[in-house]
Design a protein around this motif. Structure first.
Motif, PDB file in Angstrom:
ATOM      1  N   ILE A  74     -24.674  32.573  99.494  1.00  0.00           N
ATOM      2  CA  ILE A  74     -25.863  32.423 100.042  1.00  0.00           C
ATOM      3  C   ILE A  74     -27.039  32.702  99.134  1.00  0.00           C
ATOM      4  O   ILE A  74     -28.042  32.031  99.249  1.00  0.00           O
ATOM      5  CB  ILE A  74     -25.902  33.544 101.501  1.00  0.00           C
ATOM      6  CG1 ILE A  74     -25.195  32.925 102.511  1.00  0.00           C
ATOM      7  CG2 ILE A  74     -27.378  33.563 101.895  1.00  0.00           C
ATOM      8  CD1 ILE A  74     -24.956  33.614 103.764  1.00  0.00           C
TER       9      ILE A  74
ATOM     10  N   GLN B 123     -28.020  40.941 107.313  1.00  0.00           N
ATOM     11  CA  GLN B 123     -27.138  39.691 107.356  1.00  0.00           C
ATOM     12  C   GLN B 123     -27.727  38.802 108.433  1.00  0.00           C
ATOM     13  O   GLN B 123     -27.712  37.722 108.233  1.00  0.00           O
ATOM     14  CB  GLN B 123     -25.553  39.917 107.175  1.00  0.00           C
ATOM     15  CG  GLN B 123     -25.342  40.812 105.897  1.00  0.00           C
ATOM     16  CD  GLN B 123     -23.899  41.050 105.608  1.00  0.00           C
ATOM     17  OE1 GLN B 123     -23.112  40.282 106.453  1.00  0.00           O
ATOM     18  NE2 GLN B 123     -23.285  41.721 104.514  1.00  0.00           N
ATOM     19  N   TRP B 124     -27.687  39.414 109.673  1.00  0.00           N
ATOM     20  CA  TRP B 124     -28.049  38.607 110.757  1.00  0.00           C
ATOM     21  C   TRP B 124     -29.607  37.867 110.632  1.00  0.00           C
ATOM     22  O   TRP B 124     -29.744  36.769 111.034  1.00  0.00           O
ATOM     23  CB  TRP B 124     -28.103  39.534 111.943  1.00  0.00           C
ATOM     24  CG  TRP B 124     -28.882  39.055 113.409  1.00  0.00           C
ATOM     25  CD1 TRP B 124     -28.347  38.075 113.985  1.00  0.00           C
ATOM     26  CD2 TRP B 124     -30.080  39.385 113.817  1.00  0.00           C
ATOM     27  NE1 TRP B 124     -29.275  37.751 115.094  1.00  0.00           N
ATOM     28  CE2 TRP B 124     -30.566  38.644 114.989  1.00  0.00           C
ATOM     29  CE3 TRP B 124     -31.127  40.278 113.113  1.00  0.00           C
ATOM     30  CZ2 TRP B 124     -31.634  38.623 115.336  1.00  0.00           C
ATOM     31  CZ3 TRP B 124     -32.357  40.168 113.898  1.00  0.00           C
ATOM     32  CH2 TRP B 124     -32.826  39.759 114.963  1.00  0.00           C
ATOM     33  N   SER B 125     -30.286  38.864 109.954  1.00  0.00           N
ATOM     34  CA  SER B 125     -31.855  38.156 109.964  1.00  0.00           C
ATOM     35  C   SER B 125     -31.941  37.383 108.744  1.00  0.00           C
ATOM     36  O   SER B 125     -33.017  36.425 108.667  1.00  0.00           O
ATOM     37  CB  SER B 125     -32.771  39.365 110.025  1.00  0.00           C
ATOM     38  OG  SER B 125     -32.429  40.018 108.880  1.00  0.00           O
ATOM     39  N   THR B 126     -31.019  37.073 107.886  1.00  0.00           N
ATOM     40  CA  THR B 126     -31.145  36.240 106.742  1.00  0.00           C
ATOM     41  C   THR B 126     -30.857  34.735 107.037  1.00  0.00           C
ATOM     42  O   THR B 126     -29.972  34.284 107.379  1.00  0.00           O
ATOM     43  CB  THR B 126     -30.212  36.538 105.631  1.00  0.00           C
ATOM     44  OG1 THR B 126     -30.537  38.129 105.262  1.00  0.00           O
ATOM     45  CG2 THR B 126     -30.215  35.787 104.295  1.00  0.00           C
ATOM     46  N   PHE B 127     -32.002  33.741 107.073  1.00  0.00           N
ATOM     47  CA  PHE B 127     -32.045  32.652 107.425  1.00  0.00           C
ATOM     48  C   PHE B 127     -31.797  32.457 108.726  1.00  0.00           C
ATOM     49  O   PHE B 127     -30.940  31.491 108.924  1.00  0.00           O
ATOM     50  CB  PHE B 127     -31.203  31.656 106.351  1.00  0.00           C
ATOM     51  CG  PHE B 127     -31.630  31.899 104.764  1.00  0.00           C
ATOM     52  CD1 PHE B 127     -32.739  31.962 104.602  1.00  0.00           C
ATOM     53  CD2 PHE B 127     -30.397  32.196 104.102  1.00  0.00           C
ATOM     54  CE1 PHE B 127     -33.033  32.112 103.223  1.00  0.00           C
ATOM     55  CE2 PHE B 127     -30.900  32.337 102.896  1.00  0.00           C
ATOM     56  CZ  PHE B 127     -32.059  32.357 102.467  1.00  0.00           C
ATOM     57  N   HIS B 128     -32.065  33.261 109.568  1.00  0.00           N
ATOM     58  CA  HIS B 128     -31.785  32.971 111.227  1.00  0.00           C
ATOM     59  C   HIS B 128     -32.579  31.856 111.547  1.00  0.00           C
ATOM     60  O   HIS B 128     -33.934  31.855 111.410  1.00  0.00           O
ATOM     61  CB  HIS B 128     -32.178  33.874 111.811  1.00  0.00           C
ATOM     62  CG  HIS B 128     -31.618  34.147 113.365  1.00  0.00           C
ATOM     63  ND1 HIS B 128     -31.676  33.036 114.108  1.00  0.00           N
ATOM     64  CD2 HIS B 128     -30.769  35.060 113.867  1.00  0.00           C
ATOM     65  CE1 HIS B 128     -31.191  33.300 115.056  1.00  0.00           C
ATOM     66  NE2 HIS B 128     -30.353  34.340 115.181  1.00  0.00           N
ATOM     67  N   PRO B 129     -31.765  30.782 111.851  1.00  0.00           N
ATOM     68  CA  PRO B 129     -32.659  29.433 111.789  1.00  0.00           C
ATOM     69  C   PRO B 129     -33.689  29.456 113.073  1.00  0.00           C
ATOM     70  O   PRO B 129     -34.603  28.764 113.092  1.00  0.00           O
ATOM     71  CB  PRO B 129     -31.358  28.450 112.439  1.00  0.00           C
ATOM     72  CG  PRO B 129     -30.222  29.208 112.709  1.00  0.00           C
ATOM     73  CD  PRO B 129     -30.445  30.508 112.296  1.00  0.00           C
ATOM     74  N   GLU B 130     -33.226  30.108 114.107  1.00  0.00           N
ATOM     75  CA  GLU B 130     -34.423  30.041 115.030  1.00  0.00           C
ATOM     76  C   GLU B 130     -35.618  30.780 114.946  1.00  0.00           C
ATOM     77  O   GLU B 130     -36.544  30.674 115.381  1.00  0.00           O
ATOM     78  CB  GLU B 130     -33.470  30.662 116.504  1.00  0.00           C
ATOM     79  CG  GLU B 130     -34.446  30.505 117.886  1.00  0.00           C
ATOM     80  CD  GLU B 130     -33.733  31.162 119.054  1.00  0.00           C
ATOM     81  OE1 GLU B 130     -32.559  31.423 118.692  1.00  0.00           O
ATOM     82  OE2 GLU B 130     -34.457  31.280 119.986  1.00  0.00           O
ATOM     83  N   PHE B 131     -35.550  31.722 114.034  1.00  0.00           N
ATOM     84  CA  PHE B 131     -36.719  32.625 113.869  1.00  0.00           C
ATOM     85  C   PHE B 131     -37.313  32.623 112.547  1.00  0.00           C
ATOM     86  O   PHE B 131     -37.727  33.882 111.925  1.00  0.00           O
ATOM     87  CB  PHE B 131     -36.271  34.166 114.149  1.00  0.00           C
ATOM     88  CG  PHE B 131     -35.457  34.384 115.613  1.00  0.00           C
ATOM     89  CD1 PHE B 131     -36.028  33.772 116.530  1.00  0.00           C
ATOM     90  CD2 PHE B 131     -34.292  34.865 115.735  1.00  0.00           C
ATOM     91  CE1 PHE B 131     -35.583  33.938 117.992  1.00  0.00           C
ATOM     92  CE2 PHE B 131     -33.720  35.065 116.898  1.00  0.00           C
ATOM     93  CZ  PHE B 131     -34.111  34.563 118.146  1.00  0.00           C
ATOM     94  N   ALA B 132     -37.204  31.560 111.872  1.00  0.00           N
ATOM     95  CA  ALA B 132     -37.741  31.302 110.250  1.00  0.00           C
ATOM     96  C   ALA B 132     -39.191  31.174 110.535  1.00  0.00           C
ATOM     97  O   ALA B 132     -39.987  31.260 109.542  1.00  0.00           O
ATOM     98  CB  ALA B 132     -37.105  30.285 109.698  1.00  0.00           C
TER      99      ALA B 132
END
Ligand code: SF4
Lengths: 559, 179
Positions: free
Chosen positions: A11, A151-160
């Motif tokens: 990643i 890890q969960w927040s890294t590149f979270h597609p909904e919350f970028a």
């Protein structure tokens, strides 16, 4: 400490490739300034007053010696031999060139580091307690949870592309050392009556233009559900947070506008659909991450090292340092050491390339090769044998990292301010240095005792001025740099927002203002009362009266 | 005719998107011939009249960031195309709207991202369930668009679940200890 596996590594490597391409397209004119801005910000790259600034993520403040060396190498190769630790446990380079940034990121990736989501309107780097895993008051180690949230927040597609930035902090001890009450989400690890692990969840805290203390949205969310619960909060915010006014776009404004109960109702309405879904954490995953944070191979040692006691008795300088910069440890015979980045005359939080190397060496020699960063902009060697403290002190002194001032007046928190930051109203660093110069007598500093002075160059409050016992905020008064002073702010379990004492001051007045505040305190304090305790007992008035009376006298003396 | 990205490949677009101009009435606005995508307001005002076209696959509905996707909950089996508008690429409400349509309401038809749609958001858009991306008008040449397809694959194994891969990495792969 967490070590990347092949997926983590892939990643960050893919991120480097992606950003390299984006930068090339920007430099070639294919990406406009407006299109590139959010992309570079989500990689921590600002275009600043004099040069770009690159903010590197230090997840929950944990570093390994090889990473520290790399940070020094980058300072030396791509910057002007120094860098700056921030109040969110990150590191900033002040002078990189835009075209070098992809290469800097590539080098960081070789030591499992990145600049992902250190800025921009997304979920930012997660912060936590610098004494995690070693503090006596710890209930649950927050580091695995910090990593899971990372890890969960890294590149979270909904919350970028949220309405505004979003900061999450995790605390796992009785004393909150992660300032969770002033984060968008504060996660407080708990056990319920049956001993199950979960989180008390706070929401809507934040500093900035409208400082607000977070409110409890859930008393106990079981650990399995915590990512789903955060997702529910973020979804409500993403859909309903204001996007028409940048100053009203943080989640705190939404929570205030709806009221915590109505906001909770909306979150719960989302959460019922997400609970038990695929984001539900598994024991296997938590165990996998937690295995990276097991205790290092401590030796079995007596609770007090005889040599250490003798050294304390023999050396006044060592004893003064130990008193302020050494903390107790859960493991007998060990201690945690704070390396001060608050030497007088240096910008608070600044570190040189040479000091990076020395810190790496000290960590390897004395603390299992690990370093922590504090939000007070100092460094911690968390696992030092008492018997090594004297040698460590001598080496730290040689490196300029042993100023015995942790928690004292000169341990000032300050943002980079007008010397670097494009958003600043006023400079921060010279004010910090002028105050440090005024209070240069160590005995006097010890007599004044614990006090926190926090300085921000503007409303954005990167220097956390609202929660300083004395807070200093740079303001613009008809184009001139002025400073507004608050007192009574606090962080930790008793988090409070400071109160403004009155009209603002010119830069040259600031040391006198602090002197007036301190003199008021030393005259009216009760025994064992810290500055903040006295302010709480007597209120702002006596301080305010004296500050402005003495200011008037100084003015008279000058006519 | 503009070009779109559908399931990872470039296609010619056959649809016309109708936006209400200032003063135009959803109930009476004239719709062009051919395949049209109408605003939610038009759909709600003239649902009975438009139903047959929707079911025939020649009429779709688009949602703005302020629209609640639940407004279409009863029509999701009839509609074969829904679009979500991104007034600015940095306005991220559409990501949640798409996620809700797919994951909450089970919408299985074509889901288009329209408006200020740029290649650097392709990856996130796809993850949230958009299977058709309509790049901002006149933004990319054909060659640039072909290159832009690589952005669909910026990351090969994302951490968290989303519409495209519902399970997070820790459920998809067995993650071993690092050496
Ligand atoms: S508080 Fe203001 S001046 Fe200081 S670093 Fe933040 S934005 Fe810049």
């Amino acid at each position: 400490m967490y070590q990347y596996d092949e997926y983590d590594q892939r990643i960050v490597d893919e991120r480097v490739a992606q950003f390299r391409d984006q930068t090339l397209r920007y430099l070639a004119g294919e990406l406009s300034e407006d299109e590139f801005r959010p992309l570079r910000l989500q990689n921590g790259l600002y275009i600043q007053r004099y040069a770009p600034m690159l903010r590197v993520a230090i997840p929950y403040g944990n570093l390994r010696a090889d990473q520290v060396r790399m940070l020094g190498h980058i300072a030396r190769t791509y910057d002007r031999d120094y860098a700056h630790f921030t109040t969110r446990q990150n590191l900033q380079y002040n002078w990189p060139r835009v075209e070098d940034v992809p290469e800097i990121l590539a080098q960081l990736a070789t030591v499992q580091m990145h600049a992902i989501q250190t800025s921009g309107n997304c979920i930012r780097n997660v912060t936590s307690d610098p004494f995690a895993g070693v503090a006596g008051d710890e209930i649950i180690d927050p580091r695995p949870w910090g990593e899971i949230v990372r890890q969960w927040s890294t590149f979270h597609p909904e919350f970028a592309y949220l309405p505004r930035k979003f900061k999450i902090a995790v605390n796992g001890a009785t004393e909150d050392r992660a300032v969770i009450q002033v984060h968008d989400i504060g996660l407080d690890l708990k056990r319920d009556a049956a001993g199950n692990i979960g989180f008390r969840v706070l929401v809507g805290g934040g500093l900035g233009r409208t400082p607000i203390i977070g409110e409890e949205i859930a008393a106990f969310v079981p650990w399995q559900d915590i990512l789903s619960y955060c997702e529910a909060i973020l979804r409500v915010y993403n859909l309903h947070g204001r996007r028409d006014n940048i100053y009203k776009a943080r989640i705190k404004i939404l929570v205030k506008a709806l009221g915590i109960d109505a906001f909770r109702t909306q979150v719960e309405a989302e959460f019922v659909h997400l609970k038990g879904g695929p984001a539900t954490l598994t024991q296997a995953e938590v165990d996998r991450v937690a295995r990276h944070f097991v205790d290092p191979a401590y030796e079995t040692l007596p609770a007090t090292d005889a040599g250490y006691s003798a050294q304390l008795a023999a050396s006044k300088g060592f004893a003064a340092w130990a008193k302020r910069n050494v903390r107790g440890h859960k493991q007998p015979g060990y201690a945690s050491v704070v390396l001060s980045l608050k030497k007088s005359g240096i910008a608070p939080g600044d570190i040189t390339a040479d000091q990076f190397d020395r810190v790496a060496g000290l960590a390897e020699r004395y603390s299992f090769g690990e370093v922590r960063v504090t939000h007070e902009q100092n460094l911690v060697l968390a696992d030092v044998r008492q018997s090594d403290l004297f040698a460590l002190w001598e080496a730290a002194r040689e490196a300029g990292l042993a100023t015995p001032n942790i928690g004292l007046l000169t341990d000032i928190i300050a943002c980079p301010g007008g010397d670097f930051c494009a958003l600043a109203n006023a400079k921060s660093i010279p004010i910090a240095n002028a105050i440090q110069a005024r209070f240069d007598d160590l005995d006097y500093l010890h007599d004044i005792g614990e006090i926190e002075i926090n300085i921000s160059g503007c409303m954005n409050a990167c220097g956390h001025h609202h929660v300083g016992h004395i807070g200093v905020l740079g303001v613009d008064k008809n184009g001139a740099e002025f400073y507004q002073v608050t007192i009574g702010g606090d962080q930790g379990n008793d988090t409070a927002i400071g109160k403004v004492i009155g009209p603002s001051f010119a830069a040259a007045e600031m040391p006198d203002v602090v002197s007036s505040l301190i003199n008021t305190y030393t005259e009216i304090r009760h025994p064992d009362e810290r500055f903040i305790d006295t302010v709480r007992r007597v209120g702002v008035e006596p301080f305010k009266t004296r500050v402005y009376a003495e200011r008037e006298q100084r003015k008279q003396a000058h006519v | 005719m503009s070009e779109i990205i559908k399931n990872g490949a470039i296609h010619a677009d056959e649809w016309t998107l109708v936006r209400l101009a200032e003063g135009e009435d959803a109930a009476t606005v004239e719709l062009p011939a051919g395949r049209v995508i109408v605003p939610l307001a038009v759909w709600l005002a003239r649902r009975d009249a438009l139903l047959a076209q929707a079911e025939a696959g020649v009429l779709g509905v688009w949602l703005a960031g302020t629209d609640n996707p639940a407004a279409l909950a009863d029509d999701l089996l009839r509609l074969q195309l829904i679009a979500v508008d991104f007034p600015k690429f940095a306005d991220g409400r559409g990501y949640s709207i798409a996620t809700l349509l797919r994951a909450r309401h089970g919408y299985a038809g074509e889901l288009r991202a329209v408006g200020d749609v740029l290649r650097d958001q392709f990856f996130f858009l796809t993850r949230c369930g958009f299977d058709v991306l309509v790049p901002k008008a006149d933004k990319y040449t054909r060659t640039q668009l072909e290159t832009a397809l690589t952005s669909l694959k910026d990351f090969s194994e994302p951490y968290q679940g989303a519409v495209d891969r519902a399970e997070p990495l820790f459920r998809r792969q067995s993650r071993k200890e690092a050496a």
